[in-house]
Design an enzyme around this catalytic site. Structure first.
Site, PDB file in Angstrom:
ATOM      1  N   GLY A   1       2.284   4.905   3.114  1.00 47.77           N
ATOM      2  CA  GLY A   1       3.705   4.068   2.508  1.00 47.77           C
ATOM      3  C   GLY A   1       4.657   4.509   1.479  1.00 47.77           C
ATOM      4  O   GLY A   1       5.359   4.133   1.857  1.00 47.77           O
TER       5      GLY A   1
ATOM      6  N   ASN B   1      -8.319   9.806  15.052  1.00 52.02           N
ATOM      7  CA  ASN B   1      -8.851   9.597  13.428  1.00 52.02           C
ATOM      8  C   ASN B   1     -10.366   9.972  13.567  1.00 52.02           C
ATOM      9  O   ASN B   1     -11.386  10.380  12.591  1.00 52.02           O
ATOM     10  CB  ASN B   1      -8.421   8.047  12.823  1.00 52.02           C
ATOM     11  CG  ASN B   1      -6.984   8.385  12.311  1.00 52.02           C
ATOM     12  OD1 ASN B   1      -6.553   9.161  12.434  1.00 52.02           O
ATOM     13  ND2 ASN B   1      -6.414   7.127  12.620  1.00 52.02           N
TER      14      ASN B   1
ATOM     15  N   GLY C   1       0.315   4.056  -0.687  1.00 54.34           N
ATOM     16  CA  GLY C   1      -0.155   5.782  -0.612  1.00 54.34           C
ATOM     17  C   GLY C   1       0.511   6.857   0.201  1.00 54.34           C
ATOM     18  O   GLY C   1       1.750   6.601  -0.022  1.00 54.34           O
ATOM     19  N   ALA C   2       0.265   7.539   0.335  1.00 55.20           N
ATOM     20  CA  ALA C   2       1.003   8.842   0.898  1.00 55.20           C
ATOM     21  C   ALA C   2       1.839   8.563   2.938  1.00 55.20           C
ATOM     22  O   ALA C   2       2.988   8.172   2.303  1.00 55.20           O
ATOM     23  CB  ALA C   2      -0.079   9.866   1.688  1.00 55.20           C
TER      24      ALA C   2
ATOM     25  N   SER D   1      -6.131  11.637   5.796  1.00 55.68           N
ATOM     26  CA  SER D   1      -6.381  10.848   4.640  1.00 55.68           C
ATOM     27  C   SER D   1      -7.535  10.307   4.264  1.00 55.68           C
ATOM     28  O   SER D   1      -7.729  10.450   3.047  1.00 55.68           O
ATOM     29  CB  SER D   1      -5.882   9.398   5.012  1.00 55.68           C
ATOM     30  OG  SER D   1      -6.538   8.748   6.129  1.00 55.68           O
TER      31      SER D   1
ATOM     32  N   LYS E   1      -5.418   5.966  18.933  1.00 49.87           N
ATOM     33  CA  LYS E   1      -4.863   7.069  17.624  1.00 49.87           C
ATOM     34  C   LYS E   1      -6.101   7.057  16.937  1.00 49.87           C
ATOM     35  O   LYS E   1      -6.600   7.755  15.961  1.00 49.87           O
ATOM     36  CB  LYS E   1      -4.202   5.972  16.206  1.00 49.87           C
ATOM     37  CG  LYS E   1      -3.963   6.280  14.993  1.00 49.87           C
ATOM     38  CD  LYS E   1      -3.470   7.354  15.205  1.00 49.87           C
ATOM     39  CE  LYS E   1      -2.615   7.776  13.277  1.00 49.87           C
ATOM     40  NZ  LYS E   1      -2.262   6.363  13.186  1.00 49.87           N
TER      41      LYS E   1
ATOM     42  N   GLY F   1       0.605  -1.208   0.011  1.00 47.60           N
ATOM     43  CA  GLY F   1       0.008   0.651   0.106  1.00 47.60           C
ATOM     44  C   GLY F   1       0.575   1.124   0.098  1.00 47.60           C
ATOM     45  O   GLY F   1       1.660   2.121   1.309  1.00 47.60           O
TER      46      GLY F   1
ATOM     47  N   GLU G   1     -12.643   5.441   4.186  1.00 46.86           N
ATOM     48  CA  GLU G   1     -12.134   3.935   5.742  1.00 46.86           C
ATOM     49  C   GLU G   1     -13.206   4.315   6.995  1.00 46.86           C
ATOM     50  O   GLU G   1     -13.140   3.430   7.784  1.00 46.86           O
ATOM     51  CB  GLU G   1     -10.573   3.596   5.709  1.00 46.86           C
ATOM     52  CG  GLU G   1     -10.193   2.923   4.720  1.00 46.86           C
ATOM     53  CD  GLU G   1      -8.595   3.565   5.427  1.00 46.86           C
ATOM     54  OE1 GLU G   1      -7.677   2.079   5.566  1.00 46.86           O
ATOM     55  OE2 GLU G   1      -7.993   4.106   5.683  1.00 46.86           O
TER      56      GLU G   1
ATOM     57  N   ASN H   1     -10.681  13.020  11.078  1.00 44.55           N
ATOM     58  CA  ASN H   1     -10.710  12.575   9.897  1.00 44.55           C
ATOM     59  C   ASN H   1     -12.098  13.091   9.360  1.00 44.55           C
ATOM     60  O   ASN H   1     -12.679  13.453   7.661  1.00 44.55           O
ATOM     61  CB  ASN H   1     -10.182  10.718   9.587  1.00 44.55           C
ATOM     62  CG  ASN H   1      -9.414  10.726  10.386  1.00 44.55           C
ATOM     63  OD1 ASN H   1      -8.669  11.746  10.091  1.00 44.55           O
ATOM     64  ND2 ASN H   1      -8.470   9.479   9.062  1.00 44.55           N
TER      65      ASN H   1
END
Length: 313
Positions: free
Chosen positions: A12, A192, A9-10, A261, A188, A7, A274, A196
């Protein structure tokens, strides 16, 4: 160490770049072909705290990675939660009996999926406070500092966990061993679960959310629901500590100007979010434990409504 970033993405890309820069042998695996092609043709380009750098890291589409001759010592999972199963299927042939798998996904309960493919003693859970932004295919913006907590799931794997910590710290990723990773993961998740979804619905960065006169009240209610579900599982969180951590993210001098994200997925890239694995899982566990979760339920439904309005599939 031979490392697969599953993965890219940003986040990763950040980890892949920093580990590669520390001379680990890194392979990036993702499903976005344009991103992969750009990295292979131009290198992974990063604005790293204002400095422009390029790292040449091999990148592969997950549909092709099974053909690659690469036996991983460590896999770091950074897929979206709903893509985890297909990614694990894709990289399965690159795993051997001693391959360690570190899950750094947002959300809760991913070990249930991972253990279908990986021996229990090789699974490690982690929580990271690093941030990153994907500015386009092959381009990331990396700013600020962060940290990682991680722990082995199986007893007797503490030495293996500390070997992973050492490898990450060679890349200046500020990792440390945790004796209570589920507590860290829930902390965490509180961040999120508050930041998020709200930033995505309000279409704002973290600092702008924090500047709202209504933010503290809404966030407090969301955190109460996370804490209640955690307590039902004998995971105990200090609400004041959690709220302090969330409020610290509002500072524009640290990560306040960052768009989370979920915002990047839905608003910038028109991708599914997600939400079902962050606030949605709190709703599902609330039904299991007979705990009311109206704020998480409403936020989950709002995000799904916005996905439909924007035509995201």
């Amino acid at each position: 160490m031979k490392v697969i970033i599953a993965g890219a993405g940003a986040m990763g890309s950040r980890f892949g770049l920093m580990l590669h820069h520390a001379n680990h042998e890194v392979v990036l695996v993702d499903g976005w072909q344009e991103h992969i092609d750009t990295i292979n043709n131009n290198g992974l380009q990063a604005n790293f705290n204002g400095e422009k750098i390029v790292e040449n890291i091999p990148a592969y589409n997950q549909s092709e990675i099974a053909k690659v001759d690469f036996s991983a010592d460590l896999v770091i999972l950074f897929t979206k939660a709903m893509q985890l199963d297909s990614m694990l299927q894709s990289i399965n042939s690159l795993l051997h009996e001693d391959t360690k798998v570190l899950c750094l996904l947002n959300g809760i309960g991913h070990e249930d999926m991972i253990k279908k493919y990986v021996p229990y003693q090789n699974i490690f859970l982690g929580n990271t406070m690093w941030t990153s932004g994907l500015q386009g295919p092959g381009k990331v913006k990396l700013f600020g500092d962060g940290s990682i907590d991680l722990q082995n799931l199986a007893q007797g794997q503490e030495q293996a966990a500390n070997t992973i910590v050492e490898a990450l710290n060679q890349a200046d990723l500020n990792a440390k061993y945790s004796s209570n990773i589920l507590s860290s993961i829930y902390k965490k998740a509180c961040v999120n679960g508050s930041v998020n979804g709200l930033c995505t619905i309000l279409e704002c960065n973290i600092a702008s959310l924090g500047a709202s006169s209504y933010a503290n009240t809404i966030i407090s209610q969301i955190v109460d629901e996370f804490i209640a579900i955690a307590s039902a599982q004998n995971i105990f969180l200090d609400k004041d500590e959690v709220l302090t951590q969330i409020k610290s993210s509002f500072d524009p001098e640290t990560i306040g100007l960052h768009y989370p994200s979920m915002y990047q997925d839905l608003i910038d890239n028109k991708r599914l979010t997600e939400i079902d694995y962050i606030n949605g899982v709190i709703v599902r566990k609330g039904k299991q434990y007979q705990i009311s979760t109206p704020y998480c339920n409403f936020l989950t439904e709002l995000i799904h409504s916005k996905e439909e309005i924007l035509g995201v599939r």
